[in-house]
Design a protein around this motif. Structure first.
Motif, PDB file in Angstrom:
ATOM      1  N   LYS A  16       0.824  -1.222   0.000  1.00 51.30           N
ATOM      2  CA  LYS A  16       0.000   0.000   0.000  1.00 51.30           C
ATOM      3  C   LYS A  16       0.854   1.268   0.000  1.00 51.30           C
ATOM      4  N   ILE A  17       2.099   1.153   0.501  1.00 50.55           N
ATOM      5  CA  ILE A  17       2.884   2.388   0.675  1.00 50.55           C
ATOM      6  C   ILE A  17       4.159   2.450  -0.174  1.00 50.55           C
ATOM      7  N   GLY A  18       4.533   1.347  -0.803  1.00 50.83           N
ATOM      8  CA  GLY A  18       5.802   1.338  -1.546  1.00 50.83           C
ATOM      9  C   GLY A  18       5.762   2.170  -2.823  1.00 50.83           C
ATOM     10  N   ASP A  19       6.898   2.840  -3.110  1.00 51.70           N
ATOM     11  CA  ASP A  19       7.054   3.535  -4.400  1.00 51.70           C
ATOM     12  C   ASP A  19       7.876   2.671  -5.357  1.00 51.70           C
ATOM     13  N   ILE A  20       8.932   2.043  -4.816  1.00 58.79           N
ATOM     14  CA  ILE A  20       9.784   1.159  -5.634  1.00 58.79           C
ATOM     15  C   ILE A  20       9.865  -0.184  -4.904  1.00 58.79           C
TER      16      ILE A  20
ATOM     17  N   LYS B 129       1.933 -10.207  -6.072  1.00 57.25           N
ATOM     18  CA  LYS B 129       0.873 -10.936  -6.781  1.00 57.25           C
ATOM     19  C   LYS B 129      -0.427 -10.133  -6.744  1.00 57.25           C
ATOM     20  N   ARG B 130      -1.514 -10.754  -7.239  1.00 57.62           N
ATOM     21  CA  ARG B 130      -2.791 -10.051  -7.425  1.00 57.62           C
ATOM     22  C   ARG B 130      -3.194  -9.219  -6.199  1.00 57.62           C
ATOM     23  N   GLU B 131      -3.183  -9.843  -5.014  1.00 59.12           N
ATOM     24  CA  GLU B 131      -3.670  -9.102  -3.829  1.00 59.12           C
ATOM     25  C   GLU B 131      -2.818  -7.847  -3.556  1.00 59.12           C
ATOM     26  N   ASP B 132      -1.549  -7.901  -3.948  1.00 62.24           N
ATOM     27  CA  ASP B 132      -0.682  -6.725  -3.769  1.00 62.24           C
ATOM     28  C   ASP B 132      -0.964  -5.688  -4.857  1.00 62.24           C
ATOM     29  N   PHE B 133      -1.161  -6.162  -6.094  1.00 62.14           N
ATOM     30  CA  PHE B 133      -1.439  -5.215  -7.184  1.00 62.14           C
ATOM     31  C   PHE B 133      -2.774  -4.493  -6.936  1.00 62.14           C
ATOM     32  N   GLU B 134      -3.687  -5.171  -6.232  1.00 60.08           N
ATOM     33  CA  GLU B 134      -4.990  -4.528  -5.963  1.00 60.08           C
ATOM     34  C   GLU B 134      -4.838  -3.275  -5.101  1.00 60.08           C
ATOM     35  N   VAL B 135      -3.820  -3.282  -4.199  1.00 61.31           N
ATOM     36  CA  VAL B 135      -3.698  -2.140  -3.266  1.00 61.31           C
ATOM     37  C   VAL B 135      -2.502  -1.238  -3.571  1.00 61.31           C
TER      38      VAL B 135
END
Ligand SMILES: NC(=O)c1ccc[n+]([C@@H]2O[C@H](COP(=O)([O-])OP(=O)(O)OC[C@H]3O[C@@H](n4cnc5c(N)ncnc54)[C@H](O)[C@@H]3O)[C@@H](O)[C@H]2O)c1
Ligand SMILES: N[C@@H](CCSC[C@H]1O[C@@H](n2cnc3c(=O)[nH]cnc32)[C@H](O)[C@@H]1O)C(=O)O
Length: 411
Positions: A257-261, A273-279
């Motif tokens: 949710k907070i990462g830029d890189i 993965k998907r759940e990370d790309f969602e947020v």
């Protein structure tokens, strides 16, 4: 560029790194005099760029005939590949941006050359030898493996009783992983990210997936560049280490949710993965310095994207419903696919270990299985490196030796 210009460019790159690989140069001189590899055929699958070319030349100078393929579809530098192919007793089959079929064709050509010693980076040669090319196994004396993931694969084969040749785990030499994986990846992954994006690291939230040797180096250098570093881990000890080194630690679904890189360095799959790309935030940059192209799940990202386009060399934009996500070098090793790989001074030690282990295999009959690098070779590389850096160290006195090995002295 014409072929002549390509060869000239490749040779210039090789000469440049050779001037910065003093330990390999000492070994080259010994090999030149002693020809320890005369009569041997070395088959290799490594990243074909200038430092690797310096290793290949060293083996040929030692008397070997050498055939080499790439070990990653995006890491070959074609000028170096062509320059190598022109040299005596060397055949090079590596090509940049090859498809999977061409990649394995090149591996097959190396095996057609019937090597008796192999060098792998990721175990693709050895895997082929144990599946489609088992007829060649009886003439193999042994192999060397360059990287952590390759050693995981080989140990899994050994556990299953499937490994039918001796292999030296070069990655596990202290003069390899402590320097190559940590300082090499630490510097070259950021070099790849920065030269590809031309963006600032300072002030960004950088998420490092995995706090092993590569992750420690990548986190250390991100911090030095002024980033706020967040580490994700599955190992409690390494997570603690990451925290006490000054990083934040949290699960990826929070970090996403907070990462830029984001930079993955785990050797595992589906770190993003998907759940990370969602947020994940709009504009997030994703890169991998671990292995192959499975740490960032590109199938998930592709399925979620309404469009995918190249927005700059080595940067793909995935347009999701409410944001854009940028993937560097198709999720392959960012330091090699979008950079020049590790610094020469670091590969000097990794490839000194490779050259010495090939000689060791030529001179010693080893039983099938995964072997450690003999410690006298590992320490010898450290001593040569220190000498080349003009650094001398203390020696134990007789009294100190006796004290350290005795048990009688107390308070
Ligand atoms: N880019 C390069 O040039 C380069 C250099 C050296 C090694 N490598 C590769 O990088 C990878 C890592 O190598 P290493 O020597 O650092 O290995 P390592 O075993 O020291 O570290 C890997 C770390 O990742 C962690 N990890 C595993 N699964 C995870 C998950 N799901 N989430 C978070 N963390 C997880 C492990 O706990 C471990 O701490 C390997 O694939 C290796 O082959 C790449
Ligand atoms: N072949 C797999 C496995 C990871 S390669 C990781 C290895 O690359 C090696 N490496 C890093 N930089 C260089 C370089 O510049 N030249 C040759 N090898 C390198 C390094 O020793 C490390 O162990 C893949 O491409 O995904």
């Amino acid at each position: 560029m014409s072929d002549t210009e390509m060869i000239g460019s490749g040779n210039m790159k090789i000469d440049w790194v050779l001037n910065h690989m003093p330990v390999l140069n000492i070994i080259r001189e010994q090999f030149e005099k002693e020809k320890p590899l005369a009569g041997h055929r070395v088959g290799m699958a490594l990243h074909v760029e200038a430092k690797t070319a310096a290793l290949v030349e060293t083996l040929a100078i030692g008397g070997a005939e050498v055939a080499i393929a790439g070990c990653n579809p995006l890491s070959t530098q074609d000028d170096v590949s062509l320059a190598l192919h022109q040299k005596d007793n060397i055949q090079c089959f590596a090509k940049y941006d090859c498809c999977t079929e061409e990649y394995y064709e090149a591996i097959d050509k190396v095996l057609d050359f019937e090597p008796d010693i192999t060098i792998d980076d990721g175990a693709d040669l050895i895997f082929k030898l144990h599946t489609e090319r088992t007829d060649l196994l009886p003439s193999i004396l042994g192999g060397c493996e360059e990287t952590t993931t390759g050693i995981h694969r080989l140990k899994a084969m050994e556990r299953d009783g499937a490994l039918k040749m001796p292999v030296i785990a070069v990655n596990d030499a202290m003069t390899k992983f402590l320097f190559d994986n940590r300082y090499g990846t630490g510097q070259s992954a950021w070099d790849g990210i920065m030269r590809t994006t031309n963006l600032l690291v300072a002030g960004k939230n950088v998420v490092i997936g995995g706090y092993g040797w590569c992750g420690k180096g990548a986190a250390m250098r991100a911090s030095g560049l002024g980033a706020n570093v967040i580490v994700t881990e599955i190992d409690p000890i390494r997570a603690l280490e990451a925290r006490m080194d000054g990083n934040s630690v949290m699960p990826m679904k929070e970090a996403a949710k907070i990462g830029d890189i984001f930079l993955t360095t785990t050797g595992n799959r589906d770190i993003l993965k998907r759940e990370d790309f969602e947020v994940i935030k709009d504009g997030a940059i994703l890169a991998n310095a671990g292995h192959f192209n499975v740490e960032i799940n590109l199938e998930d990202l592709t399925a979620m994207a309404s469009s995918i386009k190249t927005v700059r060399n080595n940067i793909k934009e995935y347009k999701l419903t409410d944001k854009r996500v940028y993937v560097l070098a198709d999720g392959r090793l960012v330091n090699l696919a979008a950079g020049d790989g590790h610094p020469a001074e670091v590969m000097d030690m990794s490839f000194a270990n490779q050259a010495l282990c090939v000689k060791y295999i030529a001179e010693n009959k080893l039983p099938d299985g995964v072997h450690t690098v003999p410690s006298e070779l590992d320490i010898g590389v450290a001593e040569m490196k220190l000498m080349s850096m003009g650094i001398s160290i203390d020696k134990l006195s007789e009294e100190q030796s006796a004290y350290m090995s005795g048990w009688e002295c107390g308070t």
